[in-house]
Write an enzyme that holds these catalytic residues in place. Sequence first.
Site, mmCIF file in Angstrom:
data_model
loop_
_atom_site.group_PDB
_atom_site.id
_atom_site.type_symbol
_atom_site.label_atom_id
_atom_site.label_comp_id
_atom_site.label_asym_id
_atom_site.label_seq_id
_atom_site.Cartn_x
_atom_site.Cartn_y
_atom_site.Cartn_z
ATOM 1 N N LYS A 39 8.750 -17.154 -10.321
ATOM 2 C CA LYS A 39 7.998 -16.008 -10.852
ATOM 3 C C LYS A 39 6.795 -16.506 -11.650
ATOM 4 O O LYS A 39 6.954 -17.379 -12.526
ATOM 5 C CB LYS A 39 8.938 -15.195 -11.746
ATOM 6 N N LYS A 70 -13.779 0.851 15.878
ATOM 7 C CA LYS A 70 -12.421 0.304 15.978
ATOM 8 C C LYS A 70 -11.914 0.357 17.418
ATOM 9 O O LYS A 70 -11.283 -0.571 17.913
ATOM 10 C CB LYS A 70 -11.507 1.134 15.070
ATOM 11 N N ASN A 79 0.853 -1.197 0.000
ATOM 12 C CA ASN A 79 0.000 0.000 0.000
ATOM 13 C C ASN A 79 0.884 1.241 0.000
ATOM 14 O O ASN A 79 2.102 1.146 0.039
ATOM 15 C CB ASN A 79 -0.976 -0.040 1.186
HETATM 16 O O1 C5P Z 1 -8.863 -2.219 10.875
HETATM 17 P P1 C5P Z 1 -7.942 -1.169 10.360
HETATM 18 O O2 C5P Z 1 -6.891 -1.682 9.446
HETATM 19 O O3 C5P Z 1 -8.636 0.024 9.767
HETATM 20 O O4 C5P Z 1 -7.250 -0.604 11.683
HETATM 21 C C1 C5P Z 1 -6.212 0.279 11.656
HETATM 22 C C2 C5P Z 1 -5.396 0.162 12.915
HETATM 23 O O5 C5P Z 1 -5.162 -1.194 13.237
HETATM 24 C C3 C5P Z 1 -4.037 0.776 12.775
HETATM 25 O O6 C5P Z 1 -3.624 1.239 14.044
HETATM 26 C C4 C5P Z 1 -3.186 -0.391 12.311
HETATM 27 O O7 C5P Z 1 -1.816 -0.198 12.616
HETATM 28 C C5 C5P Z 1 -3.789 -1.526 13.086
HETATM 29 N N1 C5P Z 1 -3.750 -2.845 12.394
HETATM 30 C C6 C5P Z 1 -2.961 -3.853 12.875
HETATM 31 N N2 C5P Z 1 -2.944 -5.084 12.253
HETATM 32 C C7 C5P Z 1 -3.721 -5.309 11.179
HETATM 33 C C8 C5P Z 1 -4.547 -4.296 10.671
HETATM 34 C C9 C5P Z 1 -4.527 -3.063 11.307
HETATM 35 O O8 C5P Z 1 -2.230 -3.639 13.852
HETATM 36 N N3 C5P Z 1 -3.691 -6.487 10.597
#
Ligand code: C5P
Length: 401
Positions: free
Chosen positions: A287, A337, A208
């Site tokens: 690959k 969240k 990303n």
């Molecule tokens: O659920 P979402 O990805 O929107 O949540 C964002 C928060 O959760 C951020 O603080 C991100 O660092 C954390 N996160 C995490 N592990 C994941 C997905 C998100 O620690 N697999």
Amino acid sequence: MLKGKRIILGISGGIAAYKSPLIIRLLKQKGASVQVVCTQNALKFVTLPVLETLSENSVYLDVFPKNRAYSTEHISITDNADAMLVAPATGNVIGKFASGIADDALSTTFMAFDKPVFIAPAMNTKMWLSPIVQRNVKMLSELKHILIGPGEGDLACGYAGAGRMSEPQEIVDSLEAFFSSKSLSGKKVLVTAGPTFEKIDPVRYIGNFSSGKMGYAIASVLASRGAEVVLVSGPVSIAADPKVELIATESAMQMHQACLKQFPKCDAAIMAAAVADFRPADFSNKKLKKENTDSLTIKLEKNPDILAELGSKKKKGQIVIGFALETDNEVENARKKLNNKKADLIVLNSLNDAGSGFMHNTNSIVLVDRTGKPIKYPLMSKTEAAAIVVDALEALLNVKK
Ligand code: C5P
């Protein structure tokens, strides 16, 4: 923290001197007073009236001014100053500083200043990388002077690479950090930052656009306030603050492992990484080829949610702060969240705000906690936003300032 501080700003003769007036403005905006000391060559890039008008002070330029029989300005200036910054510092002045040459206003002031000096080098990449300059900066660092940058990027000489003076805001942030209180000393904080790369085959990945800037800025602010910081980072192209322990990871699984190991030793975690929610279920050692197929389906499987795991399963009194990047129903989603992941605070960034979110140097954040109304802040630098997040952490940790 810079309010009332007296700063000497040394300017030497490099093209980056055109940015020095901005440094003066930023310092003045923070409430510092500025005494400019410059070399004759600096005035080929920036004029005296600009420096004097912005600093509201006369510039110290000449050790032997014509209209004065006696002058020890380089001593009196340093007696009254809280910090000295040289920006830009050319290869030439760095060489003079390192070798003890004091033959003009700037080099004599440097020699007379008895505290660490902030030095922001600016020069062509080949000059910066030359063994002599590298030896000189190493020597100055060993003498406890503080180097700021240089950064990488386009240079006025047409080159691109290391040697670009750090941006004025970064330079002023470094000074501010130096004067900030050590309110977090004795605390250990885990920070995650950057993207994760989920490998498809040896040459491809799902990733990303996260630059890591927000998490790196948080790590740096925490360190400047005296915290011990472990920064678990995905792949980024920015440098970590040298005061921070960096654990470089690539995938969400690696980041997960590193966090599980570090978290029990920490008082808090700030999870700013953009962790991929899914990874390819099968990694191909070879690959993948496009021949003989018009479409390709990659099956994905879910990655662990690190924040949720720390917040709901591993937490033993630690404070856990997460980020949320939303495009719609922002506050409502951030609240969800907060509850689902058992975080103590969610820092919401909106992709709808110009200048906010991935890649930018600025961010506009909203803090969503359990106590009350969300608090929205205006667009600001990521370092300023980081300071707000760390203030909130201090409040949650009940740290006395
Ligand atoms: O659920 P979402 O990805 O929107 O949540 C964002 C928060 O959760 C951020 O603080 C991100 O660092 C954390 N996160 C995490 N592990 C994941 C997905 C998100 O620690 N697999």
